[in-house]
Design an enzyme around this catalytic site. Structure first.
Site, PDB file in Angstrom:
ATOM      1  N   ASP A   1      -4.598  -1.981 -13.219  1.00  0.00           N
ATOM      2  CA  ASP A   1      -5.668  -1.233 -12.559  1.00  0.00           C
ATOM      3  C   ASP A   1      -5.995   0.051 -13.305  1.00  0.00           C
ATOM      4  OD1 ASP A   1      -5.535  -3.138 -10.515  1.00  0.00           O
ATOM      5  OD2 ASP A   1      -4.061  -1.957  -9.393  1.00  0.00           O
TER       6      ASP A   1
ATOM      7  N   TYR B   1       7.740  -4.539 -13.742  1.00  0.00           N
ATOM      8  CA  TYR B   1       6.986  -3.304 -13.576  1.00  0.00           C
ATOM      9  C   TYR B   1       7.946  -2.203 -13.132  1.00  0.00           C
ATOM     10  CZ  TYR B   1       2.482  -5.819 -13.520  1.00  0.00           C
ATOM     11  OH  TYR B   1       1.375  -6.587 -13.842  1.00  0.00           O
TER      12      TYR B   1
END
Length: 245
Positions: free
Chosen positions: A53, A111
């Site tokens: 994002d 992540y």
């Protein structure tokens, strides 16, 4: 046609995310594609292992592209890092099997999310952390994280509105480490839904603030309802660490 795999790191602060978008060329994919097309003298279609994002960073994003150029990978790597902006770097470039696809062949991703838990500002890392001034109950967050690992339908932890694709994923581990005010959450799984890591993080923070309990996690998973999960953590604390094949 040669198939070239590259591993990329980037500071996503000033970009609109990874994926190229209509009417917005300020993306990581867009910058890489433009430089590659100029260097190789042909139109390049770059596939990434997944989207990140706006504002999200990467230590090891993987991408691949097909080319007729015979430029050696070493030379390509050198030229890419010469012409790319300073907040995008290519770590490696190698020729791979023609069937390799950076997204379709990925089997595991990791992540990390970084939180600064102090009323004192983290002046130098403020672009890479979520600053939370109220004390977080890290042991409670760890108990909640254990409830969220395994094979589950994570629809409640995604911004996906509708779709026929499965929202079942496997999270192998959620690890939470604390060093002073620095709290790092690491997520490893076979894939992640749209905004999933950020919503998981926001939910765990709500547990840390005693707005939710570890025991609430099972109910949230079973609800399949985004409204039952926590807030979505801001993008700047999130890093794509590595992609495995």
């Amino acid at each position: 046609m040669r198939n070239i795999k590259i591993v990329v790191q980037y500071d996503g602060t000033r970009y609109s995310g990874w994926q190229s978008q209509e009417h917005d060329e300020n993306t990581i994919q867009g910058k890489l594609t433009a430089v590659l097309s100029r260097l190789l003298g042909e139109k390049i279609e770059l596939a990434g292992s997944g989207r990140t994002d706006a504002g999200v960073h990467a230590l090891g994003q993987v991408a691949n592209f097909k080319t007729r150029s015979q430029m050696p990978c070493g030379e390509l790597l050198e030229k890419l890092n010469h012409y790319l902006p300073e907040d995008i770097g290519v770590i490696s470039a190698e020729e791979v099997d023609g069937r390799f696809h950076s997204r379709l062949n990925a089997v595991r991703k990791t992540y990390s999310y970084h939180i600064w838990n102090s009323p004192v500002h983290n002046v130098f890392d403020r672009r890479y952390t979520w600053a939370i001034d109220q004390p977080l109950d890290v042991p409670a967050m760890r108990r909640a994280a254990a409830e969220l690992t395994g094979i589950h339908d994570y629809k409640a932890f995604s911004s996906i509105k509708r779709g026929k694709k499965s929202t079942v994923r496997t999270i192998e581990a959620i690890e939470i480490e604390q060093t002073g005010a620095d709290i790092t959450l690491s997520f490893t799984g076979n894939g992640f839904l749209y905004h999933m890591v950020r919503i998981l993080t926001g939910t765990l923070v709500e547990v840390g603030l005693h707005r939710k309990t570890p025991e609430d996690m099972a109910m949230i998973l079973e609800s399949l309802d985004r409204e039952q999960a926590g807030v979505m953590a801001p993008g700047q604390g999130l890093f794509l660490v590595r992609v495995e094949y």
